[in-house]
Each structure stands twice: as structure tokens, then as C-alpha cells.
Design an enzyme around this catalytic site. Structure first.
Site, PDB file in Angstrom:
ATOM      1  N   SER A  62      39.465  34.326  32.337  1.00 22.43           N
ATOM      2  CA  SER A  62      40.195  34.327  33.609  1.00 22.43           C
ATOM      3  C   SER A  62      41.559  33.660  33.608  1.00 22.43           C
ATOM      4  CB  SER A  62      39.341  33.685  34.688  1.00 22.43           C
ATOM      5  OG  SER A  62      38.481  34.647  35.200  1.00 22.43           O
ATOM      6  N   SER A 107      40.110  36.251  36.777  1.00 19.98           N
ATOM      7  CA  SER A 107      40.064  35.879  38.178  1.00 19.98           C
ATOM      8  C   SER A 107      41.223  34.976  38.612  1.00 19.98           C
ATOM      9  CB  SER A 107      38.747  35.156  38.478  1.00 19.98           C
ATOM     10  OG  SER A 107      38.667  33.937  37.762  1.00 19.98           O
ATOM     11  N   LYS A 126      44.464  26.902  41.482  1.00 21.40           N
ATOM     12  CA  LYS A 126      43.525  27.971  41.830  1.00 21.40           C
ATOM     13  C   LYS A 126      42.621  27.466  42.948  1.00 21.40           C
ATOM     14  CE  LYS A 126      40.189  30.995  39.412  1.00 21.40           C
ATOM     15  NZ  LYS A 126      39.681  31.360  38.071  1.00 21.40           N
TER      16      LYS A 126
HETATM   17  N1  GLN Z   1      36.358  38.770  33.924  1.00 20.48           N
HETATM   18  C1  GLN Z   1      35.392  37.746  33.712  1.00 20.48           C
HETATM   19  C2  GLN Z   1      34.311  37.826  34.762  1.00 20.48           C
HETATM   20  O1  GLN Z   1      34.430  38.597  35.637  1.00 20.48           O
HETATM   21  C3  GLN Z   1      36.071  36.427  33.664  1.00 20.48           C
HETATM   22  C4  GLN Z   1      35.725  35.434  34.690  1.00 20.48           C
HETATM   23  C5  GLN Z   1      36.292  34.063  34.455  1.00 20.48           C
HETATM   24  O2  GLN Z   1      36.774  33.733  33.364  1.00 20.48           O
HETATM   25  N2  GLN Z   1      36.199  33.215  35.479  1.00 20.48           N
HETATM   26  O3  GLN Z   1      33.364  37.137  34.704  1.00 20.48           O
END
Ligand code: GLN
Length: 475
Positions: free
Chosen positions: A175, A151, A76
Site C-alpha cells: 500500500s 491503499s 494517512k
Molecule cells: N492491495 C493490498 C490489499 O488490498 C495492499 C493493502 C495494504 O498494503 N494495506 O490488501
């Protein structure tokens, strides 16, 4: 090239000389190029990957190769790799080159894994659709009208599109697991403190964890064996590698907790509801015990998560001022405060700005007690409640996401609607428990559904083991 099943089988081919690492890297470079329209890889580390492949091929011939020889890993774009660009998919870090490698990268390289490139994600890991990237959205390889989730959407997409064997994502509130569910792959968030965060670009440090995503639980386990364990650069990384490696024999009958407030949740899509009920039915038939629990606190999890993570983000992201590194470094000649203002206004995207503002608001005098302190109390309660449930049960089982993958642009304009979709994933981050998403249903090439298991803190291997059992025998 044979379809990839897992590292063990691949290594048989490598060690018998049927295929070598250079061929593997070339194969993936070609595939990544072919699938460019999905916008998954932001950069392929062609030269380093091929150089490494040549070295590892020699080691294989000398019988001195590491345990992950042959494994091609995508990372990532928020994990640092020395001498390579990393941007957190943000304009503010465009062109920034990392001066050191994350501990997870050092550990993977020491075992001869090859890092093939960096993968698109939501800016600073904030989002659930991958549409918050400054470099454009990622498309879901299963159906290019759908988002891959976020994400770490690109990391999940890379696996299902066969662009690498394993990818490393990060999970602050789901995420890794939610995109795994949206792309029908496996995504694992380790216990908080099992994997070092050194070299991970921080979003909310008391939540963030790096974890592997892939097609086989054996691969995820092998990567975990390498990347887990203490690290002098991260004092919150408290588990020893030995803690990860402990293997206890699982009981024949597993006690599984189902949270009623989740399995009967109003946001549940009918496919999710149906496939989850079917999974429970199969598990019961196999003789496992399903126990139902109520967890009224569930409705406070998303608000508590967004208060605490935005508070941490507002502090973590204060370092992007354009002075030391980033967007306007060396480009502007105006005064100090003007440089900071311009850098942050132009460099950060809309969602990141929204979260910085929300975070500074909940931390400001007069609001701190009303928001931040209360959310901390909720976090403590969630930790206690999760622990209590896991004293009488082995695992908690719930859907990964209440929905099937969103269409591109479907939820783009309504952040709160999107936030609420994190209802099932944030629990494990608030409490620090390990959690995994596995595919439980997919009709042809249609939208898939993921199921989520939450395990006991530090018992990550047990969780992977039971996840594998479900995948093999119950879906
Ligand atoms: N959907 C969550 C957010 O927007 C998850 C983000 C994450 O785990 N980095 O914060």
C-alpha cells in the site's frame, strides 16, 4: 515559492529567513483547497498546524528548532493524532477523535515537523485503488481519469500534487509502494519491526508497517532517522534507532537478484516490461552484476497473503462493535446484539465485510488446517527463500506492480483480479524485509512505472542508498 526539492534545501531558506513555517503552512492550506476536486485530504488541521508553525518559527529564531523544522507532513487516515479525528476512511469511525498520538507522530512532533492533515485511503487500508474509501475515491493528479493506487493512494497523490512535503502511509501488502509507482513518487516500506505500529489502526498486525512517501530519498532517510527505533508500546518493534543509523560502505559492484518468475510474468504490461528491461540494461552497463533466480513459489504469495491478512483483519476489526466508540455510539437504544449487528452492517463497506468473512472462514474449525496453516507454511518458505537469495545478492529488483495505473472504476467490480496485481509487493510483507518503490519511467504526463528493490532485514539505510544511486544514475 521555489519548487520543493528536499528538506535540506528548504531548511537553508528557512534558516536564512527567506521563508517561515507560517508561510509554508498557509501555502499548503491554499493548495489543498485548490486541488479539492482530487479528494486527497479528508481534513486539514488548520488551527493546530498554524499554531505549531508560529511556535517553531520562534524556535528557529532562537536556534532551538528540531531537526525536521519546516517539514510539512500529511498522514494517512489510519494514523492517530491526539485530539484529531481519524476514521480509517470508514463510516464506522466517522467522527471518532483520537485520545492519543501514534509513536511516529510523537517522534515527528518532537523534531518540529508539522502535521498538516489527514489523507484519504482505502477503508481500513484494504484495497489497491483508493476506491474503497467511504469518503469517495481519490483521483490521480497526473491524470484525473486514473486511480492513484491504494491503499495509501491519497498519500502518494498528495506528494505528486505538491500538497505536503512528505506523507506517512502504511503498507501491509504494497500500500505504500504500489501507489508510489502509480503516482511516480518514492515510497518506502521499512523492515518489519523498524518503526512502531503503536497508534496505527490495525489491518493485519504481523504485516503492517508505517513508512514515508516523498519526492526525495534524502527526505525519506531523514524521516526514518526520526521515526525508527524501539518503542515500549509495540513489542514487535525490535530494531534500535542505532540499527537504522548504521552506515556500511556499499560495494562498488552490487549483486542484484532478478526473479525470473517476476520479470517474465504473464500479467506484465508492455511499458513495465520495457522500462524494467531498460533499467537492467543500464545497471549491467554500469558494471553491476545481475543474477537470475527462479522462484516458483511466487504464484502462492497472493493466496497466502490474502488468507493470512484477512484472518488477522477479522480479529482486529472485531473491536468495532458500536459500543465503546464508532458509528452508532449513543445513537441506538435497541439491545446489545442488535446494536452490534446494525453498526457493523451499516458502518463497514463492502470490501471490509468481504475480508472479515473470508478471514473468519479460513480460521474456522474444519478449514483452519486447509487454509490458515498452509498459508503460514508458505510464509515460512517465502521468508527462507528471500533470506537465501539475499545471502548471495545485495538486493532483489523487480517491478513494483505488473501494471500501469488503472482507470477509475476499471477494476472495481472484480476483487480477485485486483488481488492478483499485488503479486510483486506482498513478498516483502510476508518476509518482513524492507522494500522501496522508485519511479523508473514516465512518458510525459502519461502513466508512470515504478521499480522495486527489496533489501536485507534491518539494512534499511543500505536499501535507500542504492535506491538513490539508481534514481540518480540509472533511470
Ligand atoms: N492491495 C493490498 C490489499 O488490498 C495492499 C493493502 C495494504 O498494503 N494495506 O490488501
Amino acid at each position: 515559492m521555489e519548487p520543493y526539492s528536499n528538506l535540506e534545501n528548504l531548511q537553508k531558506e528557512i534558516f536564512s529567513g527567506k521563508i517561515n513555517c507560517v508561510q509554508l503552512v498557509e501555502h499548503f492550506i491554499e493548495r489543498i483547497e485548490k486541488k479539492k476536486s482530487l479528494n486527497i485530504f479528508l481534513e486539514v488541521f488548520e488551527k493546530t498546524a498554524l499554531d505549531l508553525a508560529r511556535k517553531i518559527d520562534k524556535k528557529i529564531k532562537n536556534n532551538s528548532a528540531g531537526g525536521l523544522a519546516g517539514l510539512i507532513v500529511g498522514i494517512k487516515d489510519n494514523i492517530c493524532y491526539k485530539g484529531h479525528c481519524v476514521s480509517a476512511s470508514s463510516k464506522i469511525l466517522n467522527g471518532f477523535e483520537s485520545t492519543y498520538s501514534a509513536t511516529v507522530i510523537e517522534k515527528l512532533l518532537a523534531e518540529d515537523a508539522i502535521i498538516i492533515g489527514r489523507i484519504n485511503c482505502d477503508e481500513f487500508a484494504m484495497g489497491s485503488t483508493n476506491e474503497n474509501s467511504a469518503y469517495g475515491p481519490v483521483k490521480n493528479p497526473l491524470n484525473s481519469n486514473l486511480t492513484p493506487g491504494g491503499s495509501s493512494g491519497g498519500c502518494a497523490a498528495a506528494i505528486v500534487a505538491n500538497l505536503c512535503h512528505v506523507s506517512l502511509g502504511s503498507d501491509t501488502g504494497g500500500s505504500i509502494r504500489q501507489p508510489a509507482s502509480f503516482c511516480s513518487i518514492i515510497g518506502f516500506k521499512p523492515s518489519y519491526g523498524m518503526v512502531s505500529r503503536h497508534g496505527l489502526i490495525a489491518y493485519a498486525s504481523s504485516f503492517d508497517q508505517i513508512g514515508p512517501m516523498g519526492k526525495s530519498i534524502q527526505d525519506i532517510d531523514r524521516v526514518m532517522e526520526v521515526i525508527s527505533g524501539k518503542d515500549n508500546f509495540d513489542s514487535t518493534c525490535v530494531f534500535d534507532k542505532a540499527d537504522y543509523k548504521i552506515k556500511t560502505k556499499p560495494p562498488k559492484k552490487i549483486n542484484i537478484c532478478v526473479i525470473k518468475d517476476a520479470s517474465e510474468h504473464k500479467l506484465l504490461h508492455k511499458d513495465v516490461k520495457k522500462s524494467f528491461a531498460k533499467l537492467l540494461h543500464n545497471l549491467k552497463n554500469a558494471g553491476h552484476n545481475i543474477k537470475e533466480f527462479e522462484m516458483p513459489i511466487l504464484k502462492y504469495l497472493v493466496p497466502a497473503y490474502y488468507i493470512l491478512t484477512t484472518a488477522e483483519a477479522s480479529s482486529n476489526l472485531a473491536r468495532y462493535d458500536g459500543i465503546k466508540y464508532g458509528y452508532s455510539k449513543g445513537r441506538m437504544t435497541k439491545n446489545w446484539s442488535e446494536i452490534i449487528k446494525q453498526t457493523r452492517s451499516r458502518g463497514f463497506g463492502k470490501e471490509v465485510k468481504r475480508r472479515i468473512l473470508l478471514g473468519t472462514f479460513v480460521l474456522s474449525e474444519g478449514y483452519y488446517d486447509n487454509y490458515y496453516s498452509k498459508a503460514q507454511k508458505i510464509r515460512r518458505l517465502v521468508q527462507k527463500e528471500t533470506e537465501k537469495i539475499l545471502q548471495s545478492c545485495d538486493f532483489i529488483l523487480l517491478p513494483t506492480s505488473p501494471t500501469i495505473p488503472f482507470k477509475l472504476k476499471e477494476k472495481h467490480n472484480d476483487p480477485t483480479v485486483l488481488y492478483l496485481q499485488d503479486v510483486f509487493t506482498v513478498q516483502a510483507n510476508l518476509s518482513g524485509n524492507p522494500a522501496i518503490s522508485i519511479p523508473i519511467f514516465q512518458y510525459k504526463n502519461d502513466a508512470p512505472v515504478g521499480g522495486q528493490l527489496i533489501g536485507k532485514k534491518g539494512k534499511d539505510k543500505e536499501l535507500l542508498h542504492f535506491g538513490n544511486e539508481i534514481l540518480k544514475n540509472h533511470v
